[in-house]
Each structure stands twice: as structure tokens, then as C-alpha cells.
Design an enzyme around this catalytic site. Structure first.
Site, PDB file in Angstrom:
ATOM      1  N   LYS A  98       0.827  -1.218   0.000  1.00 16.16           N
ATOM      2  CA  LYS A  98       0.000   0.000   0.000  1.00 16.16           C
ATOM      3  C   LYS A  98       0.855   1.260   0.000  1.00 16.16           C
ATOM      4  O   LYS A  98       0.616   2.184  -0.756  1.00 16.16           O
ATOM      5  CB  LYS A  98      -0.890   0.050   1.256  1.00 16.16           C
ATOM      6  CG  LYS A  98      -1.939  -0.997   1.354  1.00 16.16           C
ATOM      7  CD  LYS A  98      -2.857  -0.766   2.549  1.00 16.16           C
ATOM      8  CE  LYS A  98      -2.153  -0.727   3.898  1.00 16.16           C
ATOM      9  NZ  LYS A  98      -1.498  -1.979   4.270  1.00 16.16           N
ATOM     10  N   ARG A 113      -9.123   1.316   9.590  1.00 13.89           N
ATOM     11  CA  ARG A 113      -8.762  -0.096   9.772  1.00 13.89           C
ATOM     12  C   ARG A 113      -9.909  -0.920  10.319  1.00 13.89           C
ATOM     13  O   ARG A 113      -9.812  -2.135  10.414  1.00 13.89           O
ATOM     14  CB  ARG A 113      -7.570  -0.214  10.728  1.00 13.89           C
ATOM     15  CG  ARG A 113      -6.284   0.300  10.116  1.00 13.89           C
ATOM     16  CD  ARG A 113      -5.105  -0.084  10.944  1.00 13.89           C
ATOM     17  NE  ARG A 113      -3.865   0.402  10.352  1.00 13.89           N
ATOM     18  CZ  ARG A 113      -2.667   0.051  10.761  1.00 13.89           C
ATOM     19  NH1 ARG A 113      -2.551  -0.794  11.759  1.00 13.89           N
ATOM     20  NH2 ARG A 113      -1.586   0.530  10.191  1.00 13.89           N
ATOM     21  N   ARG A 121      12.551  -7.993   5.587  1.00 10.59           N
ATOM     22  CA  ARG A 121      12.925  -6.570   5.713  1.00 10.59           C
ATOM     23  C   ARG A 121      13.984  -6.382   6.793  1.00 10.59           C
ATOM     24  O   ARG A 121      13.958  -7.035   7.828  1.00 10.59           O
ATOM     25  CB  ARG A 121      11.692  -5.717   6.058  1.00 10.59           C
ATOM     26  CG  ARG A 121      10.670  -5.711   4.947  1.00 10.59           C
ATOM     27  CD  ARG A 121       9.741  -4.512   4.987  1.00 10.59           C
ATOM     28  NE  ARG A 121       8.821  -4.479   6.108  1.00 10.59           N
ATOM     29  CZ  ARG A 121       7.634  -3.882   6.055  1.00 10.59           C
ATOM     30  NH1 ARG A 121       7.225  -3.298   4.952  1.00 10.59           N
ATOM     31  NH2 ARG A 121       6.845  -3.876   7.114  1.00 10.59           N
ATOM     32  N   ARG A 154      12.980  -5.466  12.408  1.00 15.17           N
ATOM     33  CA  ARG A 154      12.093  -4.774  13.341  1.00 15.17           C
ATOM     34  C   ARG A 154      11.198  -5.781  14.035  1.00 15.17           C
ATOM     35  O   ARG A 154      10.807  -6.781  13.439  1.00 15.17           O
ATOM     36  CB  ARG A 154      11.197  -3.786  12.576  1.00 15.17           C
ATOM     37  CG  ARG A 154      11.819  -2.448  12.358  1.00 15.17           C
ATOM     38  CD  ARG A 154      10.902  -1.442  11.699  1.00 15.17           C
ATOM     39  NE  ARG A 154       9.546  -1.897  11.444  1.00 15.17           N
ATOM     40  CZ  ARG A 154       8.679  -1.216  10.703  1.00 15.17           C
ATOM     41  NH1 ARG A 154       9.028  -0.090  10.144  1.00 15.17           N
ATOM     42  NH2 ARG A 154       7.457  -1.664  10.510  1.00 15.17           N
ATOM     43  N   ARG A 165      -0.367  -9.955  13.132  1.00 16.52           N
ATOM     44  CA  ARG A 165      -0.905  -8.764  12.458  1.00 16.52           C
ATOM     45  C   ARG A 165      -1.878  -9.157  11.344  1.00 16.52           C
ATOM     46  O   ARG A 165      -2.887  -8.489  11.125  1.00 16.52           O
ATOM     47  CB  ARG A 165       0.234  -7.910  11.893  1.00 16.52           C
ATOM     48  CG  ARG A 165       1.051  -7.218  12.982  1.00 16.52           C
ATOM     49  CD  ARG A 165       2.274  -6.531  12.410  1.00 16.52           C
ATOM     50  NE  ARG A 165       1.918  -5.342  11.658  1.00 16.52           N
ATOM     51  CZ  ARG A 165       2.758  -4.708  10.844  1.00 16.52           C
ATOM     52  NH1 ARG A 165       3.981  -5.156  10.667  1.00 16.52           N
ATOM     53  NH2 ARG A 165       2.381  -3.625  10.195  1.00 16.52           N
TER      54      ARG A 165
END
Length: 210
Positions: free
Chosen positions: A13, A88, A123, A156, A167
């Protein structure tokens, strides 16, 4: 044009919002960025948000809605905007409607869960300067070392596979119902998010025209 970009965490996104925002000359409003800035600056709202984010949970509505309302009142949003990461939940979407904000289109970027986990757990972020890398898509020249400053690259906490799965569960449970909410209004447009970035951009621009 007033747009909302929907999609699971790691669906792309943010990347697409950045490109489309440039093409349409409208700002991208990313709650993630606003909240990260608050975390970094140690503001009261940032501290409130921190415990939720680290646990992979959603930041409470009242905190998020307050920031969004202030941001949309700024002059650069007069000709439109892209909301990335908001709403959300159905109550957040209703709060947006109650503010009198009329959204033109809602673009949902669809990516399978398995792809999301692979993308996000790859990541890496530099501890020192904050530069971002990806072990497959954008590796550093030396593994674990930042190209720019030589700092240590770390994963992270919210990119760790177990947190990503948490999530995704939260997304399916709380955010996915928004697809029905906006489909009923005739505003939902679905885009396949596993194609190359330029192809996804072209598809988004196409669905915005209809």
C-alpha cells in the site's frame, strides 16, 4: 480525488500510495508514518501507541481519529488525498463518514498471506540511520551491514514472522470487513498485488478512471 488504500500489512500500500500521490499531485496520509514520528519524538500519543504496535495490535480509534482529523484539515488536502492505513475498522470508517468526508474510491491491494510473511520477514532496518533493505528484493552489499553508514541491520520487532502472523490475523478479523462496507457503497476496486510494482500502478490508475 479522495482515496483509501486497503490491503494487508506488507501488501505494498505504502509503495503504491507514494507513486499514485505523485501522479495525481495529492498527499499520502499514512497513519503508520504519523504514529512512527510520534514514537520517535516520544509524544504522549506516541507512548500510548507504542505498547499496541509492539504487540502487533491496532492503535485505539480515538488516538488515530484525532490525528487524521487534524491532518485532513491542512491546506494540502484541499484537492484530495490518499489514506494509507486508515480506516482499519468499521467504526473508523463510520467516524470518517461522520466527519463529512466523502471518499471517491477505495483500492484494495490483494496479496496472499504467505507472500506477506515472506516479504515482511525479509525486511531489514539500519539501527543507526534507519535505511531500509530487503534480503531478497533490496539486499545490502555486505550482509547485515548498511551501505550508507556501515551500521548494523536488524529485523524490526513487528516484521518478525510470528508478529506478522499476529498482524495478519488482526487484519482479517478487523480490517477485511471494510471490503464489504465499501463494496455496498459501490466504491471498492480490487487490484492484484503480486505483480511487478509498475503493473500494479497501471492497474490502480485504470480502476480510478472507471
Amino acid at each position: 480525488m479522495k482515496l483509501i488504500f486497503l490491503g494487508a500489512p506488507g501488501a505494498g500500500k505504502g509503495t503504491q500510495a507514494e507513486v499514485i500521490s505523485e501522479k495525481l499531485s495529492i498527499p499520502t496520509i499514512s497513519t503508520g508514518n504519523i504514529i512512527r514520528a510520534a514514537l520517535k519524538n516520544g509524544t504522549e500519543m506516541g507512548l500510548k501507541a507504542k505498547e499496541f504496535i509492539e504487540a502487533g495490535k491496532l492503535v485505539p480509534d480515538d488516538v488515530v481519529i484525532g490525528i487524521i482529523k487534524e491532518r485532513l484539515a491542512e491546506s494540502d488536502c484541499a484537492n484530495g488525498f490518499i489514506l494509507d492505513g486508515f480506516p482499519r475498522t468499521i467504526p473508523q470508517a463510520e467516524a470518517l463518514d461522520n466527519m463529512g468526508i466523502i471518499i471517491d474510491k477505495v483500492v484494495d491491494i490483494e496479496v496472499p498471506d504467505e507472500d506477506v510473511v515472506n516479504r515482511m520477514s525479509g525486511r531489514r532496518t539500519c539501527k543507526a540511520c534507519g535505511n531500509s533493505y530487503h534480503i531478497q528484493n533490496k539486499p545490502s552489499k555486505v550482509e547485515g551491514v548498511c551501505d550508507s553508514c556501515g551500521g548494523e541491520l536488524t529485523i524490526r520487532k513487528d516484521d518478525a514472522p510470528e508478529t506478522v502472523l499476529d498482524r495478519l490475523n488482526v487484519y482479517h478479523e478487523q480490517t477485511e470487513p471494510l471490503k464489504d462496507y465499501y463494496e455496498k457503497c459501490g466504491k471498492l476496486r480490487i487490484v492484484e498485488g503480486t505483480k511487478p510494482i509498475t503493473e500494479i500502478t497501471a492497474e490502480i490508475l485504470k480502476v480510478l478512471e472507471d
